[in-house]
Design a protein around this motif. Sequence first.
Motif, PDB file in Angstrom:
ATOM      1  N   GLU A  15       0.998  -1.108  -0.015  1.00 36.86           N
ATOM      2  CA  GLU A  15       0.313  -0.067  -0.020  1.00 36.86           C
ATOM      3  C   GLU A  15       0.914   1.243  -0.022  1.00 36.86           C
ATOM      4  O   GLU A  15       1.869   1.418   0.660  1.00 36.86           O
ATOM      5  N   SER A  17      -0.749   5.099  -0.175  1.00 37.52           N
ATOM      6  CA  SER A  17      -1.924   5.759  -0.432  1.00 37.52           C
ATOM      7  C   SER A  17      -1.647   7.096  -0.922  1.00 37.52           C
ATOM      8  O   SER A  17      -2.446   7.612  -1.697  1.00 37.52           O
ATOM      9  N   THR A  47     -16.937  -5.655   2.084  1.00 35.61           N
ATOM     10  CA  THR A  47     -17.323  -4.172   1.339  1.00 35.61           C
ATOM     11  C   THR A  47     -16.880  -3.062   2.162  1.00 35.61           C
ATOM     12  O   THR A  47     -16.583  -1.974   1.763  1.00 35.61           O
ATOM     13  N   LYS A  48     -16.575  -3.135   3.624  1.00 40.29           N
ATOM     14  CA  LYS A  48     -16.251  -2.254   4.346  1.00 40.29           C
ATOM     15  C   LYS A  48     -14.610  -1.869   3.905  1.00 40.29           C
ATOM     16  O   LYS A  48     -14.213  -0.731   3.776  1.00 40.29           O
ATOM     17  N   PHE A  49     -13.998  -2.925   3.460  1.00 42.84           N
ATOM     18  CA  PHE A  49     -12.532  -2.720   2.901  1.00 42.84           C
ATOM     19  C   PHE A  49     -12.557  -1.940   1.658  1.00 42.84           C
ATOM     20  O   PHE A  49     -11.696  -0.926   1.480  1.00 42.84           O
ATOM     21  N   ASP A  51     -14.783   0.169   0.708  1.00 44.67           N
ATOM     22  CA  ASP A  51     -15.441   1.580   1.028  1.00 44.67           C
ATOM     23  C   ASP A  51     -14.062   2.363   1.297  1.00 44.67           C
ATOM     24  O   ASP A  51     -14.084   3.394   0.821  1.00 44.67           O
ATOM     25  N   GLU A  52     -13.492   1.707   2.265  1.00 45.59           N
ATOM     26  CA  GLU A  52     -12.347   2.404   2.935  1.00 45.59           C
ATOM     27  C   GLU A  52     -10.982   2.933   2.246  1.00 45.59           C
ATOM     28  O   GLU A  52     -10.283   3.585   2.344  1.00 45.59           O
ATOM     29  N   HIS A  53     -10.541   1.446   1.398  1.00 44.61           N
ATOM     30  CA  HIS A  53      -9.341   1.518   0.954  1.00 44.61           C
ATOM     31  C   HIS A  53      -9.438   1.732  -0.611  1.00 44.61           C
ATOM     32  O   HIS A  53      -8.231   1.779  -1.185  1.00 44.61           O
ATOM     33  N   PRO A  56     -11.801   5.073  -2.750  1.00 44.46           N
ATOM     34  CA  PRO A  56     -11.402   6.403  -2.560  1.00 44.46           C
ATOM     35  C   PRO A  56     -10.492   6.691  -3.621  1.00 44.46           C
ATOM     36  O   PRO A  56     -10.016   7.718  -4.271  1.00 44.46           O
ATOM     37  N   ASN A  98     -21.037   1.834  -6.678  1.00 42.38           N
ATOM     38  CA  ASN A  98     -20.727   2.879  -5.965  1.00 42.38           C
ATOM     39  C   ASN A  98     -19.975   3.859  -6.532  1.00 42.38           C
ATOM     40  O   ASN A  98     -19.275   4.400  -5.995  1.00 42.38           O
TER      41      ASN A  98
END
Length: 313
Positions: A15, A17, A47-49, A51-53, A56, A98
């Motif tokens: 990663e 960012s 889905t949380k992963f 959405d957050e990583h 964006p 999304n």
Amino acid sequence: MFHATGVGQHEILYENSAARIIEALLYNFDFDDFYGHKIRPLKPAHTKFLDEHVIPLLEGGKGHIWIQGSASRIGTSDWNMTLSQVREGSVQAYLLDNGVNADQIEVNAVGSSLTAHHALDDDRDRSVLIWVYPNIDHKPPTKKVPKRPKTSTTFRIAVDGSYPPLWKRHHDHISWGGKIVKKIVKKLPISARDIPFIIWDTTNNLACKYIYIGVEFGFDLSIGSSLPEPHGPWTDFTTEKAIGCWQFGRDGRLTTMGDWKTAATYIHIETPAGVKNVHAKIQLGIAVKGAQGSTTLAGDFDLMSRPEPFGGP
């Protein structure tokens, strides 16, 4: 036959960012999760992963994502290929729902072809592997996952000695536009100009060409100027986090005070979110016959070329 396997898991393999790069494995998909030809939703942890990583990094068309679905060894090759297609399809559908565009996504299914020496049912084989890389040249992603983009914290900048072919005809328009601006606001010291720059990643020996375009406020007592050949003096600068040489801009500002020899200039260049912008004192190397002084009212620092190998001066 379907059976639930518990909470979805993930592992970040790489990663950065700041450079908008992530490589990750989403795993522990339910066993036989297309049993009865029923599409089941992604697990909340997955889905949380996303959405957050992931999402964006893809907003505004700024990134590409490659999605590879996989299955464990249990079952026939054909059925495992179907399972892997359903898994990568579920991730793709979630991204599309999304706000990610279809032309940012490339999908692939490998079934159980990569699991020959694994346990019969390894939870990491019931998975989706993803790569998210920045969209450097504003084209759809290639079929094959490219090499990870190279990044650095050490760079050099110089005025280029020529305008990129992509920009040359626009330069002529800028010159005419500057004359028109002066006529319209002849009582005010306002002008327009464009300057070609090179940014050199000295770690990976890559370089990109940029154009600074600015509307400036100041004085001009010169009778002409010329670009340096083959380029101006190099100025070293660093970024607080590793980014690619293609990731500078779009905002740019110059503040210049000059005489007949060279112009001493302070430059401001925008960097990706989460990285402090560049502020540096540079020597343009532009020969000025007379004196000039200006500060930017509005300016862009625009990428003109993808990274190319560059061995330096």
